[in-house]
Design a protein around this motif. Structure first.
Motif, PDB file in Angstrom:
ATOM      1  N   LEU A  80     -19.164 -28.047 -15.458  1.00 41.03           N
ATOM      2  CA  LEU A  80     -17.805 -26.698 -14.928  1.00 41.03           C
ATOM      3  C   LEU A  80     -17.638 -26.550 -14.245  1.00 41.03           C
ATOM      4  CD1 LEU A  80     -17.737 -23.672 -16.699  1.00 41.03           C
ATOM      5  CD2 LEU A  80     -19.673 -22.862 -15.607  1.00 41.03           C
ATOM      6  N   LEU A  81     -16.887 -26.643 -13.946  1.00 43.76           N
ATOM      7  CA  LEU A  81     -15.917 -26.543 -12.371  1.00 43.76           C
ATOM      8  C   LEU A  81     -15.289 -24.504 -12.386  1.00 43.76           C
ATOM      9  CD1 LEU A  81     -13.161 -29.272 -12.586  1.00 43.76           C
ATOM     10  CD2 LEU A  81     -15.812 -28.986 -11.745  1.00 43.76           C
TER      11      LEU A  81
ATOM     12  N   LEU B   2     -28.019 -17.319 -13.043  1.00 43.12           N
ATOM     13  CA  LEU B   2     -26.593 -16.963 -12.463  1.00 43.12           C
ATOM     14  C   LEU B   2     -27.098 -17.011 -11.638  1.00 43.12           C
ATOM     15  CD1 LEU B   2     -24.658 -14.322 -14.166  1.00 43.12           C
ATOM     16  CD2 LEU B   2     -24.585 -16.042 -13.741  1.00 43.12           C
ATOM     17  N   ARG B   3     -28.909 -16.179 -10.911  1.00 40.65           N
ATOM     18  CA  ARG B   3     -29.087 -17.011  -9.457  1.00 40.65           C
ATOM     19  C   ARG B   3     -29.285 -18.157  -9.233  1.00 40.65           C
ATOM     20  NH1 ARG B   3     -31.045 -11.491  -8.121  1.00 40.65           N
ATOM     21  NH2 ARG B   3     -30.784 -10.670  -9.181  1.00 40.65           N
ATOM     22  N   ASP B   4     -29.467 -19.073 -10.034  1.00 44.46           N
ATOM     23  CA  ASP B   4     -29.329 -20.371  -9.923  1.00 44.46           C
ATOM     24  C   ASP B   4     -28.634 -21.517 -10.437  1.00 44.46           C
ATOM     25  OD1 ASP B   4     -32.491 -20.523  -9.715  1.00 44.46           O
ATOM     26  OD2 ASP B   4     -32.633 -20.392 -11.337  1.00 44.46           O
ATOM     27  N   LEU B   5     -27.041 -20.610 -10.507  1.00 44.96           N
ATOM     28  CA  LEU B   5     -25.751 -21.188 -10.538  1.00 44.96           C
ATOM     29  C   LEU B   5     -25.725 -22.289  -9.868  1.00 44.96           C
ATOM     30  CD1 LEU B   5     -23.728 -20.608 -11.719  1.00 44.96           C
ATOM     31  CD2 LEU B   5     -22.557 -19.037 -10.108  1.00 44.96           C
ATOM     32  N   GLY B   6     -25.635 -22.335  -8.700  1.00 41.34           N
ATOM     33  CA  GLY B   6     -25.491 -23.866  -7.277  1.00 41.34           C
ATOM     34  C   GLY B   6     -26.198 -24.586  -8.478  1.00 41.34           C
ATOM     35  N   THR B   7     -27.307 -24.651  -9.301  1.00 34.64           N
ATOM     36  CA  THR B   7     -28.256 -25.501  -9.348  1.00 34.64           C
ATOM     37  C   THR B   7     -27.674 -25.771 -10.933  1.00 34.64           C
ATOM     38  OG1 THR B   7     -30.518 -24.760  -8.291  1.00 34.64           O
ATOM     39  CG2 THR B   7     -30.531 -26.707  -9.529  1.00 34.64           C
TER      40      THR B   7
ATOM     41  N   CYS C   7     -24.999 -25.493 -11.891  1.00 38.62           N
ATOM     42  CA  CYS C   7     -23.312 -26.017 -11.823  1.00 38.62           C
ATOM     43  C   CYS C   7     -23.178 -26.477 -10.331  1.00 38.62           C
ATOM     44  CB  CYS C   7     -22.466 -24.712 -12.134  1.00 38.62           C
ATOM     45  SG  CYS C   7     -22.474 -24.251 -13.798  1.00 38.62           S
ATOM     46  N   PRO C   8     -23.553 -28.026  -9.927  1.00 40.87           N
ATOM     47  CA  PRO C   8     -23.662 -28.468  -8.587  1.00 40.87           C
ATOM     48  C   PRO C   8     -22.328 -28.464  -8.065  1.00 40.87           C
ATOM     49  CG  PRO C   8     -24.620 -29.782 -10.397  1.00 40.87           C
ATOM     50  CD  PRO C   8     -24.541 -28.900 -11.236  1.00 40.87           C
ATOM     51  N   GLN C   9     -20.892 -28.677  -9.486  1.00 41.83           N
ATOM     52  CA  GLN C   9     -19.722 -28.541  -9.417  1.00 41.83           C
ATOM     53  C   GLN C   9     -18.746 -27.862  -8.791  1.00 41.83           C
ATOM     54  OE1 GLN C   9     -19.353 -31.940  -8.101  1.00 41.83           O
ATOM     55  NE2 GLN C   9     -21.878 -32.562  -8.666  1.00 41.83           N
ATOM     56  N   LEU C  10     -19.246 -26.593  -9.108  1.00 40.35           N
ATOM     57  CA  LEU C  10     -18.498 -25.684  -9.241  1.00 40.35           C
ATOM     58  C   LEU C  10     -17.412 -25.138  -8.354  1.00 40.35           C
ATOM     59  CD1 LEU C  10     -17.934 -23.351 -11.392  1.00 40.35           C
ATOM     60  CD2 LEU C  10     -19.825 -21.531 -10.067  1.00 40.35           C
ATOM     61  N   GLN C  11     -16.341 -24.600  -8.606  1.00 39.92           N
ATOM     62  CA  GLN C  11     -15.273 -24.984  -7.496  1.00 39.92           C
ATOM     63  C   GLN C  11     -14.975 -23.371  -7.459  1.00 39.92           C
ATOM     64  OE1 GLN C  11     -12.392 -27.829  -8.263  1.00 39.92           O
ATOM     65  NE2 GLN C  11     -13.824 -29.950  -8.001  1.00 39.92           N
TER      66      GLN C  11
ATOM     67  N   CYS D  95     -24.247 -21.907  -4.077  1.00 35.72           N
ATOM     68  CA  CYS D  95     -23.428 -22.716  -4.052  1.00 35.72           C
ATOM     69  C   CYS D  95     -22.559 -22.694  -2.831  1.00 35.72           C
ATOM     70  CB  CYS D  95     -21.518 -22.083  -5.408  1.00 35.72           C
ATOM     71  SG  CYS D  95     -22.669 -21.073  -6.931  1.00 35.72           S
ATOM     72  N   HIS D  96     -21.951 -24.069  -3.398  1.00 40.81           N
ATOM     73  CA  HIS D  96     -21.280 -24.832  -1.851  1.00 40.81           C
ATOM     74  C   HIS D  96     -20.552 -25.565  -2.123  1.00 40.81           C
ATOM     75  CE1 HIS D  96     -25.689 -23.943  -0.149  1.00 40.81           C
ATOM     76  NE2 HIS D  96     -26.113 -24.355  -0.926  1.00 40.81           N
ATOM     77  N   LYS D  97     -20.317 -25.683  -3.019  1.00 42.72           N
ATOM     78  CA  LYS D  97     -18.830 -26.584  -2.714  1.00 42.72           C
ATOM     79  C   LYS D  97     -17.314 -25.776  -3.723  1.00 42.72           C
ATOM     80  CE  LYS D  97     -20.434 -31.004  -4.140  1.00 42.72           C
ATOM     81  NZ  LYS D  97     -21.126 -32.346  -4.393  1.00 42.72           N
ATOM     82  N   LEU D  98     -17.768 -24.378  -3.517  1.00 39.13           N
ATOM     83  CA  LEU D  98     -16.294 -23.345  -3.885  1.00 39.13           C
ATOM     84  C   LEU D  98     -15.239 -23.613  -2.875  1.00 39.13           C
ATOM     85  CD1 LEU D  98     -18.865 -20.401  -3.948  1.00 39.13           C
ATOM     86  CD2 LEU D  98     -17.978 -21.224  -5.565  1.00 39.13           C
ATOM     87  N   GLU D  99     -14.256 -23.392  -4.236  1.00 39.08           N
ATOM     88  CA  GLU D  99     -12.929 -23.702  -3.130  1.00 39.08           C
ATOM     89  C   GLU D  99     -12.119 -22.271  -3.244  1.00 39.08           C
ATOM     90  OE1 GLU D  99     -10.479 -27.459  -4.849  1.00 39.08           O
ATOM     91  OE2 GLU D  99     -11.795 -28.498  -5.137  1.00 39.08           O
TER      92      GLU D  99
END
Length: 530
Positions: free
Chosen positions: A153-154, A172-177, A179-183, A207-211
C-alpha cells in the motif's frame, strides 16, 4: 491471430489505450474489457488485470463469493477454497480500491469476508493494492480494515464520518509497520467525528516515508516528526497553537525551527498571521506552493510582514502559488474581524517573477487602484489565476475596467480573474487600437467581478470586448443576503445585460474553467493534499 498479440506487453498497451476520461468513457472501457476477457485466452489475463485494477466499489468483489443469508453469516462455516477461487483471483489484481458506506445498503458489504478462509500463513489478500480509500466506519466494520493494510500500500485515505471504532483499531496505530512503503496519508474527519488528536498523532509518527500528508489536530512532537521527513513533499496540516494564544497574548516562536526541506506544497492552518510568519522566518527553504488558512482578519502590516518573510529567503524564486484564505472556525476564542489592506501589503510579492496563482480570500478588504493592477500584471507575466475577495466593505473599489485590462496586455496565460471593480463610468474611448496578447483559450477565461457597481451595460461590454475579445460572460455574486439587496439587484440586472451583449458579439458559448479547477490545475499533490 497476429503473433504480436501473443505478447502480453503489446496486448496491455493496446487495451490501456481505451479512453477513460469521462464517466461514460469509463463505463464503455469496462464493458469493452469485459468482452475482450471472454474473447480468447490470449486476452484473458491482460483484460482482467485492467478491468479489476481500479475498483470503485468493494461490492463488485464480495459478490463473487457464494451468497448466504446475512443473518446466518456469523454461524456459517467458512467458504471452501474452491468457493473462493474467483474471489482470490480478482482480489490479487486490484491496485486501487474504495470501501464506502452505501446508505441504501441494509447490511455491511464486508460481512462475507468473515467466511473467507485466512490463516496466519496466508499471503496478503490484496498483494498488489497500491491505493485505498476507506469511508465505511459503521460499528463492526473496523475489524475488516486490517485485511486491506498490506505491505504494497502506497496511498491511504480514511474519512471518519462519525466517532466510531476506527479510533480504537490497533492496526492503524501500527500503520508504519503494516505498510512500510506508505507514501500518502489522508485522515479526514467530518464535523461530527471529532477524532482525538492523540490517535491522529500516534498514527502519523509511525510512518517514516510519507511524501504527502493531510490531517488536522497534530501536536508539537508530530509536527517536528513531519518536518524532519526528507521524503515529505506535500503537507496539509495545522500549526500547533501555543497556550498563550488562548490568553490573548502574542504567539510564541514557531515550534518548528528547521524542516520541510524538500516540501513543494504546504497548506498550513493557523490562528494568527504572526505564527505562520515565524515558521517561515526560521525555515530558509521555500516550497513552490504556499497556502495559509488564517483565523483572524489580518491587518495590512501583518500581511506585508508575511509576504516579506516569504521572499526574504534565497529560494523565494521557487514560489509559483501563494494562497491566503480565511478559516474563522479555528478557535472559538478568536473571532475573525474584517480589516482593510492596500497595495503596499503586496509589494514584496512583485519580486516573484514566476508567480502563477495569487488568491487572497481572508477576512480583509483589499483595495487597489488601476496603477496597482498594472504593476501587478507587469511583474507577473506568467500569472494564471488572480482571486482578490472583499469582505463587508461599503466603500466602492478604486480599480476600474481599464485597470483590469492590464492583465490582458501583460499576462497571456490568465485563466481566472476574480476581482471587484467600479464600472459605473466605463469609458471605451481610445480602446479601438488595443491589442491584447494572443491566447487561444481566451474564450475559456473565468471572469468574476462580484457585486461590482455598473452603469451603462453597453459601454461595459465594449470595454470587456476590447481587452478580452474571447470572453462570453461575466460571473457576478448573489447579493440577496446583503442589507443593500435592492442596489445589488439593479446591478445584477445590468450585468445580465452585459452577458447578453458579450454572447451576441462572439461565437458559440464555450465551457469555461471554474475557479476551483484553476486553483488545483497542475498541482502534483497525488490527490491527497489538494
Amino acid at each position: 491471430m497476429h503473433p504480436a498479440l501473443l505478447i502480453s506487453e503489446v496486448v496491455v498497451a493496446i487495451f490501456d489505450a481505451l479512453d477513460n476520461t469521462t464517466y461514460r468513457d469509463v463505463l464503455t472501457r469496462r464493458q469493452t474489457l469485459s468482452v475482450l476477457a471472454r474473447t480468447c485466452l490470449a486476452f484473458l489475463d491482460s483484460a482482467l488485470d485492467l478491468l479489476w485494477e481500479d475498483l470503485p466499489d468493494v461490492r463488485y468483489l464480495t459478490k463473487t463469493l457464494p451468497e448466504r443469508p446475512v443473518e446466518l453469516v456469523a454461524n456459517e462455516a467458512a467458504y471452501t477454497p474452491s468457493e473462493c477461487s474467483r474471489f482470490f483471483s480478482y482480489a490479487a489484481r486490484i491496485r486501487k480500491l474504495e470501501v464506502s458506506w452505501k446508505s441504501q445498503a441494509a447490511y455491511s458489504d464486508l460481512e462475507p469476508l468473515r467466511l473467507v478462509p485466512l490463516d496466519s500463513h496466508h499471503p496478503p489478500l490484496f498483494p498488489r493494492l497500491k491505493s485505498l480509500t476507506w469511508s465505511d466506519d459503521r460499528p463492526g466494520n473496523a475489524i475488516f480494515l486490517r485485511l486491506f493494510l498490506v505491505p504494497s500500500l502506497l496511498h491511504l485515505r480514511i474519512h471518519f464520518l462519525w466517532k466510531t471504532e476506527l479510533v480504537s483499531v490497533g492496526c492503524l496505530r501500527d500503520l508504519g509497520t503494516l505498510c512500510p512503503q506508505l507514501q500518502a496519508l489522508s485522515l479526514k474527519d467530518s464535523r461530527t467525528s471529532c477524532i482525538p488528536s492523540k490517535f491522529v498523532c500516534s498514527v502519523i509518527r509511525g510512518c517514516h516515508k510519507l511524501e504527502a500528508i493531510r490531517c488536522h489536530g497534530v501536536d508539537e512532537p508530530t509536527m517536528r516528526h513531519l518536518a524532519s521527513l526528507p521524503t515529505l513533499k506535500c503537507a496539509e496540516i495545522d500549526i500547533p497553537w501555543p497556550r498563550s494564544l488562548n490568553r490573548g497574548e502574542e504567539p510564541e516562536s514557531s515550534v518548528i525551527q528547521q524542516g520541510f526541506e524538500n516540501a513543494t506544497y504546504l497548506h498550513l492552518t493557523t490562528a494568527r498571521m504572526a505564527h505562520v510568519t515565524s515558521l517561515f522566518a526560521q525555515n530558509p527553504k521555500r516550497p513552490s506552493h504556499v497556502c495559509v488558512d488564517v483565523g483572524e482578519g489580518p491587518e495590512s502590516w501583518a500581511i506585508w510582514t508575511f509576504f516579506n518573510t516569504l521572499v526574504s529567503s534565497p529560494s523565494y524564486f521557487n514560489l509559483t502559488h501563494v494562497v491566503l484564505e480565511c478559516w474563522d472556525t479555528i478557535n472559538n476564542d478568536i473571532v475573525a474581524r474584517p480589516t482593510r489592506a492596500w497595495f503596499e501589503s503586496l509589494t514584496p510579492l512583485l519580486s516573484l517573477r514566476r508567480l502563477e496563482v495569487l488568491s487572497l480570500a481572508v477576512q480583509c478588504s483589499f483595495d487597489f487602484a488601476d496603477d496597482d493592477l498594472s504593476r501587478m500584471a507587469q511583474a507577473w507575466p506568467d500569472l494564471e489565476v488572480l482571486v482578490v475577495e472583499r469582505y463587508h466593505d461599503d466603500e466602492p473599489p478604486h480599480a476600474t475596467l481599464r485597470g483590469l485590462g492590464a492583465f490582458a496586455l501583460h499576462c497571456p496565460k490568465t485563466r481566472v480573474i476574480r476581482l471587484m471593480v467600479d464600472a459605473l463610468e466605463a469609458d471605451a474611448t481610445g480602446l479601438e487600437d488595443v491589442s491584447p496578447l494572443p491566447r487561444l483559450s481566451r474564450e475559456k477565461l473565468c471572469l468574476s467581478l462580484g457585486n461590482s457597481r455598473i452603469g451603462d451595460p453597453e459601454a461595459v461590454a465594449r470595454v470587456l470586448t476590447a481587452f478580452f475579445p474571447g470572453a462570453r460572460d461575466v460571473n457576478t455574486w448573489d447579493g440577496r443576503w446583503s442589507y443593500r439587496h435592492e442596489e445589488f439587484a439593479a446591478y445584477k440586472d445590468r450585468w445580465d445585460k452585459v452577458n447578453e451583449l458579450l454572447e451576441w458579439g462572439g461565437g458559440p458559448r464555450e465551457e469555461r474553467v471554474t475557479i476551483h479547477e484553476a486553483l488545483i490545475a497542475g498541482d502534483n499533490t497525488d490527490g491527497v493534499v489538494s
